[in-house]
Scaffold this motif. Sequence first.
Motif, mmCIF file in Angstrom:
data_model
loop_
_atom_site.group_PDB
_atom_site.id
_atom_site.type_symbol
_atom_site.label_atom_id
_atom_site.label_comp_id
_atom_site.label_asym_id
_atom_site.label_seq_id
_atom_site.Cartn_x
_atom_site.Cartn_y
_atom_site.Cartn_z
ATOM 1 N N ASN A 268 8.499 -12.116 7.646
ATOM 2 C CA ASN A 268 7.967 -11.241 6.608
ATOM 3 C C ASN A 268 8.689 -11.448 5.282
ATOM 4 O O ASN A 268 9.878 -11.803 5.264
ATOM 5 C CB ASN A 268 8.121 -9.767 7.021
ATOM 6 N N PRO A 269 8.013 -11.204 4.166
ATOM 7 C CA PRO A 269 8.695 -11.269 2.878
ATOM 8 C C PRO A 269 9.690 -10.126 2.757
ATOM 9 O O PRO A 269 9.502 -9.050 3.338
ATOM 10 C CB PRO A 269 7.557 -11.120 1.864
ATOM 11 N N VAL A 270 10.765 -10.352 2.014
ATOM 12 C CA VAL A 270 11.766 -9.312 1.808
ATOM 13 C C VAL A 270 11.293 -8.376 0.701
ATOM 14 O O VAL A 270 10.926 -8.816 -0.385
ATOM 15 C CB VAL A 270 13.130 -9.931 1.435
ATOM 16 N N LYS B 131 0.815 -1.221 0.000
ATOM 17 C CA LYS B 131 0.000 0.000 0.000
ATOM 18 C C LYS B 131 0.847 1.269 0.000
ATOM 19 O O LYS B 131 0.361 2.354 -0.336
ATOM 20 C CB LYS B 131 -0.938 -0.004 1.201
ATOM 21 N N ASN B 132 2.136 1.137 0.362
ATOM 22 C CA ASN B 132 3.028 2.294 0.374
ATOM 23 C C ASN B 132 3.847 2.415 -0.905
ATOM 24 O O ASN B 132 4.719 3.282 -1.008
ATOM 25 C CB ASN B 132 3.979 2.210 1.579
ATOM 26 N N GLY B 133 3.561 1.505 -1.854
ATOM 27 C CA GLY B 133 4.282 1.552 -3.123
ATOM 28 C C GLY B 133 5.625 0.855 -3.115
ATOM 29 O O GLY B 133 6.377 0.923 -4.091
ATOM 30 N N VAL B 134 5.959 0.177 -2.003
ATOM 31 C CA VAL B 134 7.221 -0.570 -1.923
ATOM 32 C C VAL B 134 7.049 -1.878 -2.680
ATOM 33 O O VAL B 134 6.083 -2.610 -2.460
ATOM 34 C CB VAL B 134 7.611 -0.846 -0.458
ATOM 35 N N THR B 135 7.969 -2.168 -3.567
ATOM 36 C CA THR B 135 7.843 -3.338 -4.441
ATOM 37 C C THR B 135 8.652 -4.527 -3.931
ATOM 38 O O THR B 135 9.611 -4.376 -3.184
ATOM 39 C CB THR B 135 8.313 -2.999 -5.869
ATOM 40 N N ASN B 136 8.231 -5.700 -4.362
ATOM 41 C CA ASN B 136 8.993 -6.918 -4.119
ATOM 42 C C ASN B 136 8.531 -7.987 -5.100
ATOM 43 O O ASN B 136 7.543 -7.812 -5.811
ATOM 44 C CB ASN B 136 8.827 -7.405 -2.678
ATOM 45 N N ARG B 137 9.246 -9.082 -5.140
ATOM 46 C CA ARG B 137 8.861 -10.239 -5.931
ATOM 47 C C ARG B 137 8.870 -11.445 -4.986
ATOM 48 O O ARG B 137 9.188 -11.306 -3.815
ATOM 49 C CB ARG B 137 9.833 -10.471 -7.082
#
Length: 207
Positions: free
Chosen positions: A99-101, A67-73
């Motif tokens: 938590n996921p990285v 929701k804060n626009g921080v991306t991950n895969r």
Amino acid sequence: MLKSYDEMRNIDVRPYCEDREGKLYLNWAKCIELLHENGAEKVYWIPVPDPKTGSSLRMTDTVFSDKNGVTNRCYETLIEVVIDDNTYRMQSPVMNGTNPVKDNSMSQQRVWNSMCRSFVKCVAIHTGLGFNLWLKEEFNKFENAIPTTDADKATQAQIKQIKLAGDNHPNLKLDDWLSLNKVTWETLTREQAANMLVAIKKKYGDD
């Protein structure tokens, strides 16, 4: 020759473990040493690189955003474990605790930690060494789902203290933390609240 699965499973590895946020972890080097002490002659593990990139880090092509626009895969590692004449493979996620990285916190250290944890887990599955640690961890996840009475619920004082810590540390996303652990402020137990406060103190040094 390595001892049987049952014999290896009966070895108490707890004296060799590190305590991290209430969970016991067996160090990969000590795991290798214990295997040699119990009959193994050859023990090692190596990363299996992603054929597309040549990197030890594997990832999906899809990018996710919070929701804060921080991306991950979905980040994972794959290793090959050799114990005498046997070869095993183990693929595991790259995690930040439970938590996921996220992309902004990915590091070589997290990749290394994922492979080390994979090695210890692979050894437990195939030889029995340390298996009871994993069994206890998985059982605790099930145990956390046991319905609680009002007497078991977190006190207002605990919740107030946790929320105050959230105000003092803007990077501490309390609602996301609760969601990841499948609880709400209404269902949070005394024990879970206590564990949260301990984790916050360890991370930020709060008194």
